[in-house]
Every structure is written in structure tokens, then in C-alpha cells.
Design an enzyme around this catalytic site. Structure first.
Site, PDB file in Angstrom:
ATOM      1  N   THR A 207       0.404  -0.958  -0.332  1.00 27.43           N
ATOM      2  CA  THR A 207      -0.137   0.175  -0.239  1.00 27.43           C
ATOM      3  C   THR A 207       0.847   1.006  -0.358  1.00 27.43           C
ATOM      4  O   THR A 207       1.759   0.665   0.372  1.00 27.43           O
ATOM      5  CB  THR A 207      -1.049  -0.084   0.906  1.00 27.43           C
ATOM      6  N   THR A 214       8.426   3.085   4.567  1.00 27.70           N
ATOM      7  CA  THR A 214       9.347   2.208   5.070  1.00 27.70           C
ATOM      8  C   THR A 214      10.349   2.647   3.831  1.00 27.70           C
ATOM      9  O   THR A 214      11.427   1.508   3.422  1.00 27.70           O
ATOM     10  CB  THR A 214       8.789   0.583   4.461  1.00 27.70           C
ATOM     11  N   TYR A 466      20.968  -6.247  -4.046  1.00 27.01           N
ATOM     12  CA  TYR A 466      20.111  -7.048  -3.799  1.00 27.01           C
ATOM     13  C   TYR A 466      20.459  -8.669  -4.472  1.00 27.01           C
ATOM     14  O   TYR A 466      20.724  -9.225  -4.838  1.00 27.01           O
ATOM     15  CB  TYR A 466      18.771  -6.443  -4.597  1.00 27.01           C
TER      16      TYR A 466
HETATM   17  C1  LIG Z   1       7.940 -10.859  -2.076  1.00 24.41           C
HETATM   18  C2  LIG Z   1       7.777  -9.395  -1.573  1.00 24.41           C
HETATM   19  C3  LIG Z   1       8.418  -8.542  -1.979  1.00 24.41           C
HETATM   20  C4  LIG Z   1       8.922  -6.981  -2.313  1.00 24.41           C
HETATM   21  N1  LIG Z   1       9.157  -6.217  -3.268  1.00 24.41           N
HETATM   22  C5  LIG Z   1      10.086  -5.191  -2.755  1.00 24.41           C
HETATM   23  C6  LIG Z   1      10.934  -4.160  -3.280  1.00 24.41           C
HETATM   24  O1  LIG Z   1      10.365  -4.239  -4.813  1.00 24.41           O
HETATM   25  N2  LIG Z   1      10.541  -3.047  -2.962  1.00 24.41           N
HETATM   26  C7  LIG Z   1      10.679  -2.659  -1.600  1.00 24.41           C
HETATM   27  O2  LIG Z   1      10.797  -1.374  -1.393  1.00 24.41           O
HETATM   28  N3  LIG Z   1      10.385  -3.367  -0.803  1.00 24.41           N
HETATM   29  C8  LIG Z   1       9.682  -4.766  -1.237  1.00 24.41           C
HETATM   30  N4  LIG Z   1       9.355  -5.706  -0.293  1.00 24.41           N
HETATM   31  C9  LIG Z   1       9.122  -5.193   0.947  1.00 24.41           C
HETATM   32  C10 LIG Z   1       7.839  -3.952   1.132  1.00 24.41           C
HETATM   33  O3  LIG Z   1       6.885  -5.064   0.548  1.00 24.41           O
HETATM   34  C11 LIG Z   1       7.612  -3.119   1.405  1.00 24.41           C
HETATM   35  O4  LIG Z   1       8.249  -3.204   2.385  1.00 24.41           O
HETATM   36  C12 LIG Z   1       5.995  -2.280   1.280  1.00 24.41           C
HETATM   37  O5  LIG Z   1       6.772  -1.038   1.393  1.00 24.41           O
HETATM   38  C13 LIG Z   1       5.390  -3.040   2.107  1.00 24.41           C
HETATM   39  O6  LIG Z   1       4.445  -2.387   1.990  1.00 24.41           O
HETATM   40  P1  LIG Z   1       2.816  -2.651   2.738  1.00 24.41           P
HETATM   41  O7  LIG Z   1       1.755  -1.963   2.863  1.00 24.41           O
HETATM   42  O8  LIG Z   1       2.519  -4.561   2.742  1.00 24.41           O
HETATM   43  O9  LIG Z   1       3.585  -2.416   4.527  1.00 24.41           O
HETATM   44  P2  LIG Z   1       2.794  -2.886   5.957  1.00 24.41           P
HETATM   45  O10 LIG Z   1       3.996  -4.416   5.733  1.00 24.41           O
HETATM   46  O11 LIG Z   1       1.772  -4.220   5.896  1.00 24.41           O
HETATM   47  O12 LIG Z   1       3.645  -2.759   6.769  1.00 24.41           O
HETATM   48  C14 LIG Z   1       5.135  -2.153   6.653  1.00 24.41           C
HETATM   49  C15 LIG Z   1       6.023  -1.297   8.045  1.00 24.41           C
HETATM   50  O13 LIG Z   1       5.679  -0.110   7.529  1.00 24.41           O
HETATM   51  C16 LIG Z   1       3.951  -0.600   8.461  1.00 24.41           C
HETATM   52  N5  LIG Z   1       2.882   1.067   8.106  1.00 24.41           N
HETATM   53  C17 LIG Z   1       2.420   0.849   7.167  1.00 24.41           C
HETATM   54  N6  LIG Z   1       1.103   1.385   7.207  1.00 24.41           N
HETATM   55  C18 LIG Z   1       1.890   2.567   7.957  1.00 24.41           C
HETATM   56  C19 LIG Z   1       0.967   3.359   7.950  1.00 24.41           C
HETATM   57  N7  LIG Z   1      -0.419   3.531   7.088  1.00 24.41           N
HETATM   58  N8  LIG Z   1       1.492   4.750   8.864  1.00 24.41           N
HETATM   59  C20 LIG Z   1       2.741   4.012   9.160  1.00 24.41           C
HETATM   60  N9  LIG Z   1       3.064   2.871   9.207  1.00 24.41           N
HETATM   61  C21 LIG Z   1       2.663   2.294   8.375  1.00 24.41           C
HETATM   62  C22 LIG Z   1       3.880  -1.321   9.427  1.00 24.41           C
HETATM   63  O14 LIG Z   1       3.894  -0.771  10.225  1.00 24.41           O
HETATM   64  C23 LIG Z   1       5.437  -1.543   9.203  1.00 24.41           C
HETATM   65  O15 LIG Z   1       6.016  -1.457   9.709  1.00 24.41           O
HETATM   66  C24 LIG Z   1       8.663  -7.030  -0.869  1.00 24.41           C
HETATM   67  C25 LIG Z   1       8.308  -7.496   0.523  1.00 24.41           C
HETATM   68  C26 LIG Z   1       8.125  -9.016  -0.578  1.00 24.41           C
HETATM   69  C27 LIG Z   1       7.038 -10.024   0.827  1.00 24.41           C
END
Ligand SMILES: Cc1cc2nc3c(=O)[nH]c(=O)nc-3n(C[C@H](O)[C@H](O)[C@H](O)COP(=O)(O)OP(=O)(O)OC[C@H]3O[C@@H](n4cnc5c(N)ncnc54)[C@H](O)[C@@H]3O)c2cc1C
Length: 555
Positions: A207, A214, A466
Site C-alpha cells: 500500500t 518503509t 539485492y
Molecule cells: C515478495 C516481496 C517483494 C518485495 N519487493 C519489494 C520491492 O521491490 N521494493 C520495496 O521497496 N520493498 C519490497 N518488499 C517489501 C515490502 O513490500 C515493502 O516494505 C512495502 O513498502 C510494504 O508495504 P505494505 O503496505 O505491505 O506495508 P506493511 O508490510 O503492512 O507495513 C510495513 C511497515 O510499515 C508500517 N506501516 C504500514 N502502513 C503504515 C501507515 N499507513 N502508517 C504508518 N506505518 C505504516 C508497518 O507498521 C510496518 O512497520 C517486498 C516484499 C515482499 C514480500
């Protein structure tokens, strides 16, 4: 309206039925690399997942329900288990084995910033920890409900904050609620012929709020910029009140609060709205592959691309092991792959390095001009052009790897990714140091790995690295094995001039190394910000600061 359904299956990536079974040839290749693998094992049934006893006091639950409505406070098994962990390797190992010990006591689904402010008030009053939850795709332990000094914990799921609020075409900006997922955002912007251009591999489920929290980086970030560069303003609700930064092109009004809040990982407050820099959607796209004889030559070429303005939007350079394994896994038995490998052999590139270059823009003419500039630099470094089919295959499969990872876990394979960044002058040193550290740590445990790496985000001053590591799982000690590799990699990263994270964030998993990167005074400064914004310490305990123990750390 009832609470939104979980977006992903509780033990893995994506939805049920979206599997990526390994072919017999792929399995044989893996066993050739890693040794014999155990028989395939499925995850336990949901009913067998082990949850901690819920400890949320009735009075707190009633007060939360009074804010969002009873139907938006869930404490059933599915809601708790789907919020128990992110989607890192150790998360999936534990979930598949039925360990949902990271589950919150309840999941709360607010619909507005005002409801979030009221919820934080209730939680502060009752000593309940709050973990913001976007898509739950964290790979650094970010969404696990660690309670810290609190007696109980809730997950604050932002799925109902899912609207595009405004578009300013003059400024080229869009204001969105934090719970919007990647596909929903791009669909809404696409209706107005706009794009954000942020495509992390987790795009399908992550999202906007999670990206900003992050400091995420998308696959085309070389061209479009990281999310931090795309945030014009944000609105954050903290236990002490709200901070909304102004949407300004630039400002010299003291240190940037925007910068403090971007990357705050839920430890300072809840991001509720973000104003993003958008641009017209590309009318033309082109992805191509090249081969370079050696990784070192590729690194030099990528530096030239970045420093001369010739870089494509997607710039990805695999090292020798990653090129070899990805060509083999992508269908080593298929005719097209056999022909490609034969061609690379005859041209002296049998052990070469694959480059994926992607350009996006307003017209084919513009793309052709940019491609010519990129190709010239690559050719001067000894590149062979492999054309668009390999580039198109990369584009087609760009979100597929997480599905394959579920399958590898079923077959008893450790498959972990980690990332860092450093300056060009230290990149090759860091590349080798992390590879050797991980290799040594896993070899010492009798599970020699294949350590693969690519450069995928390039800057004038340096680039990210990476890594993907695969090895046989150590049956019964999977988490200790993971921890050994993670600790070795993290130590090597800091010893050789890297950052503990280029885009996954700190979460819990990188917490032990944050102090080495920012120094004791830096940690004190972050603590002071937290004490001001979150005096009761309810926001995501155990993340960013004072990390909770890592899985497998005791072994
Ligand atoms: C298969 C896979 C591939 C990935 N590829 C990438 C990539 O290409 N690039 C990349 O940067 N990352 C990647 N990631 C890591 C991850 O997807 C990122 O960190 C992403 O930004 C997390 O988004 P999310 O909405 O799932 O957040 P979440 O996993 O739900 O939360 C991540 C962190 O942010 C906090 N958080 C979430 N929403 C909010 C909010 N609204 N306000 C305050 N804090 C909040 C949570 O508490 C947590 O600490 C990957 C992960 C996986 C599993």
C-alpha cells in the site's frame, strides 16, 4: 459494511489457487545445486495454527468498537493469523509450521483520520500497543504484534482508507489515502492518464502507506525515483496529535519534518494521507536484455549510465550466479533458452551477466533516442544486445518470484532476499564481502548456498545490491540457520560501507544494526522524536528502536 477480507492467503503469497509448481526439470536443477531435497510439505491447516491467548481487556475492546463499530473490531482466528506476520522468509517458515505467535489480540479497521486519532487515544489510555498494517508485505518483521511494555496489542489495518482524494493536474500531484494498494492506485490514476511509476515487486498487495513508512523503491526507481522522492506531503496521526506537512516544491523552513516521517515505520504515528508527485502515464514502453562478460564490467557501465544521464528507467544487472540460475530456472529445457545459451557460449558470454533495461516515455521516437544512448554505453563495455523477447519475459514475470518462493519453501529450500547500497567506489568490495559472509555462515552449518545478486537502483553516487540466497533448509533449525546468514550479511554490510537497508526498512530485523549506521546520538535523536510523538510508547514497540528478539537468535 463488514471488515475487509484478507487480501492474501494466511501462510504465503497471493490468493489460493495462484500456485507456481516447480517442473521436474527445475526441481532437478535445484537438487543439482543444493543437494537432495526432502519430500514436499504443505502448510498446516488454519485450525492447527497456534495463537497466543487474547489479552485485550473487555473495556478496551468496547472502547475500540465504540470508535469504529463492532463489526470493524475482529478477533477471530483468520483475522488474527493474517496479521501475525509479514512476508519475509522467517515469517513464512513460522506460519507454514502453524506458529502465529506474532498475532495481535484484535484487528481494528478504521475509516478515517479522526477514527484513528480516537483509537490511538483509547490504546494509550489502556496501554495497548498499536501496529499499523498496510498490505502486510514487510520482510523485516515490521507488522508482527510485539507488545513491548504494553499488556496487549492491536493491528490497525488501513484497508478501509482506500480512496484517491484529489488530483492536481497543474502541479502533477495526487492525494491518496494510505491504505490504497498498488493496483488500485495505478487504476485510479490511469483513468486520468497519470501514473506514479512505483512498482515494487510486492506491488499487487502493498500500500501507499506501507511504501512511505518503509522508504520503498520500485523496479523502475532509476527512472521514476524512490518513494521518498515521490512524496510531496503527508498527513500523520500520532498519539500526541496530527502533523500535516505542506505540499511545496521545496522549502528551507528548517530540517524537513517530511523526511522525519517518511520511513518512520509506524513507530511515530499512522500515515493517513500522502500527496504524491505523479506524471503522465507512458504511451510507449520497451524492455530489452543485454549480456555483459563480467559483473565488474557491468558495474562500470552502470556507473557511466548513471553519471551521464543515459540510464534507462529500469536498470538491472545480475551477477554471474544470478544470471546462470535465472536462465536455468526460467526454462533451461525450453528451445528458446537453449538457443540463447548456445548464442552466449559462441560469443564468449557463457558465464556472462544479464542486463535488463527498460525505457518508458511519451513516444516511440523519444524511447528510441534514449535506448540509443544506453546501448552505446553498454556496447562500449562489451555488451551483446539480446533484444526485446528476454526483456519482455522479464516484464511478464516481474511479480512472479514471490509465488515461486512459496513453492520452494514447500520443497525444503531456504530462499531469502536482502539488500543494501553503497557508493560506486565500494560497490565491488561490498558485493564480494556479503556474498562471502553468507556463503561462509551457511557452509559452516553444512548447507552451502548459492548466493546471487543484482544491481537494480542506480544513482550518480552509487547503487543498491539485492541478494537472493538459496540453500537446503536445516530441518528443525530453519530459523537458527536463517539468523546465522542474516547476522553474517548484516555485519559484512556495515563493515564494508553499506547501509543496513536500501529499501526494506529497519523493522525489527535490522534494528540491532541501526545504531552502527546512525551512531548513538542519532539513536537518541530518534528516541526524542518518539518520546514527543508517542509518550506512552504504544506505536509499534520493538520496531525501528529497541528491537524485539530476532527469530532464531538464541540458536
Ligand atoms: C515478495 C516481496 C517483494 C518485495 N519487493 C519489494 C520491492 O521491490 N521494493 C520495496 O521497496 N520493498 C519490497 N518488499 C517489501 C515490502 O513490500 C515493502 O516494505 C512495502 O513498502 C510494504 O508495504 P505494505 O503496505 O505491505 O506495508 P506493511 O508490510 O503492512 O507495513 C510495513 C511497515 O510499515 C508500517 N506501516 C504500514 N502502513 C503504515 C501507515 N499507513 N502508517 C504508518 N506505518 C505504516 C508497518 O507498521 C510496518 O512497520 C517486498 C516484499 C515482499 C514480500
Amino acid at each position: 459494511m463488514t471488515a475487509p477480507a484478507p487480501r492474501m492467503r494466511w501462510w504465503g503469497w497471493g490468493e489460493d489457487g495462484h500456485d507456481a509448481p516447480l517442473s521436474p526439470a527445475q526441481l532437478a536443477l535445484l537438487e543439482g545445486e543444493l543437494g537432495a531435497l526432502p519430500p514436499r510439505r504443505d502448510p498446516v491447516a488454519l485450525d492447527d495454527a497456534r495463537l497466543p491467548d487474547a489479552t485485550l481487556p473487555d473495556a478496551a475492546r468496547a472502547a475500540l468498537a465504540a470508535v469504529v463499530g463492532a463489526e470493524h473490531v475482529r478477533d477471530d482466528r483468520l483475522a488474527r493469523v493474517t496479521h501475525a506476520a509479514g512476508r519475509g522468509y522467517h515469517d513464512l517458515v513460522r506460519l507454514r509450521a502453524g506458529d502465529a505467535s506474532g498475532a495481535p489480540d484484535a484487528v481494528v479497521y478504521p475509516a478515517s483520520a479522526e477514527e484513528i486519532a480516537a483509537l490511538l487515544g483509547v490504546c494509550a489510555q489502556h496501554g495497548v500497543a498499536v501496529v499499523p498494517f498496510g498490505g502486510g508485505t514487510s520482510v523485516v518483521g515490521g507488522v508482527e504484534a510485539w507488545r513491548g511494555r504494553c499488556a496487549s496489542a492491536v493491528s490497525l489495518d488501513l484497508a478501509r482508507l482506500d480512496r484517491l482524494l484529489a488530483v492536481d493536474r497543474e502541479t502533477l500531484s495526487a492525494t491518496v489515502q494510505a491504505g490504497v494498494t498498488g493496483p488500485a492506485l495505478e487504476a485510479a490514476l490511469g483513468e486520468q492518464e497519470l501514473t506514479l511509476g512505483h512498482f515494487p515487486q510486492s506491488f499487487e498487495f502493498s500500500t501507499v502507506g506501507g511504501w512511505v513508512a518503509t522508504r520503498s523503491s520500485g523496479q523502475a526507481s532509476t527512472g521514476y525515483g524512490r518513494i521518498d522522492a515521490l512524496v510531496l506531503a503527508l498527513r500523520v496521526v500520532t498519539p500526541s496529535g496530527e502533523i500535516a506537512t505542506r505540499a511545496l516544491p521545496a522549502s528551507a523552513a528548517g530540517p524537513s519534518l517530511r523526511e522525519l516521517l517518511v520511513g518512520s515505520e509506524g513507530a511515530l504515528g499512522v500515515i493517513v494521507e500522502v500527496t504524491l508527485r505523479v506524471r503522465p502515464g507512458p504511451a510507449a514502453r520497451r524492455y530489452e536484455a543485454f549480456s555483459l562478460p563480467r559483473f565488474a564490467a557491468g558495474v562500470q557501465a552502470f556507473r557511466t549510465l548513471a553519471q551521464t544521464g543515459a540510464a534507462p528507467d529500469v536498470a538491472r544487472l545480475s551477477d554471474e550466479p544470478e544470471t546462470r540460475v535465472s536462465l536455468a530456472l526460467s526454462g533451461g529445457e525450453r528451445l528458446a533458452t537453449r538457443v540463447l545459451r548456445g548464442y552466449l557460449r559462441t560469443r564468449g558470454h557463457a558465464d556472462g551477466c544479464l542486463v535488463i533495461a527498460g525505457w518508458e516515455g511519451r513516444s516511440d521516437t523519444q524511447l528510441r533516442a534514449r535506448r540509443t544512448k544506453t546501448a552505446r554505453v553498454l556496447r562500449e563495455a562489451g555488451a551483446l544486445a539480446l533484444g526485446s523477447p528476454v526483456g519482455a519475459a522479464w516484464e511478464h514475470g516481474r511479480f512472479a518470484a514471490p509465488y515461486l518462493r512459496d513453492e520452494l519453501l514447500a520443497h525444503g529450500v531456504l530462499v531469502e532476499t536482502l539488500e543494501t547500497a553503497t557508493t560506486w567506489s565500494r560497490l565491488l568490495e561490498l558485493h564480494a564481502a556479503v556474498r562471502d559472509a553468507v556463503d561462509g555462515a551457511l557452509r559452516a552449518r553444512g548447507t552451502p548456498p548459492v548466493v546471487m545478486c543484482h544491481v537494480s537502483h542506480v544513482y550518480r553516487a552509487g547503487a543498491s545490491l539485492y541478494y537472493t540466497l538459496v540453500s537446503r533448509q536445516e530441518a528443525g533449525a530453519e530459523l537458527e540457520q536463517w539468523h546465522a546468514a542474516k547476522a553474517a550479511a548484516s555485519e559484512a554490510i556495515l563493515a564494508h560501507g553499506g547501509t543496513i537497508s536500501h529499501h526494506h526498512g529497519v523493522g525489527r530485523d535490522h534494528g540491532p544494526w541501526l545504531g552502527d549506521e546512525v551512531g548513538p546520538l542519532g539513536i537518541e535523536l530518534l528516541r526524542a522524536a518518539k518520546a514527543t510523538l508517542d509518550p506512552a510508547g504504544i506505536m509499534s514497540p520493538g520496531k525501528l528502536l529497541d528491537p524485539a528478539p530476532l527469530p532464531g537468535a538464541g540458536g
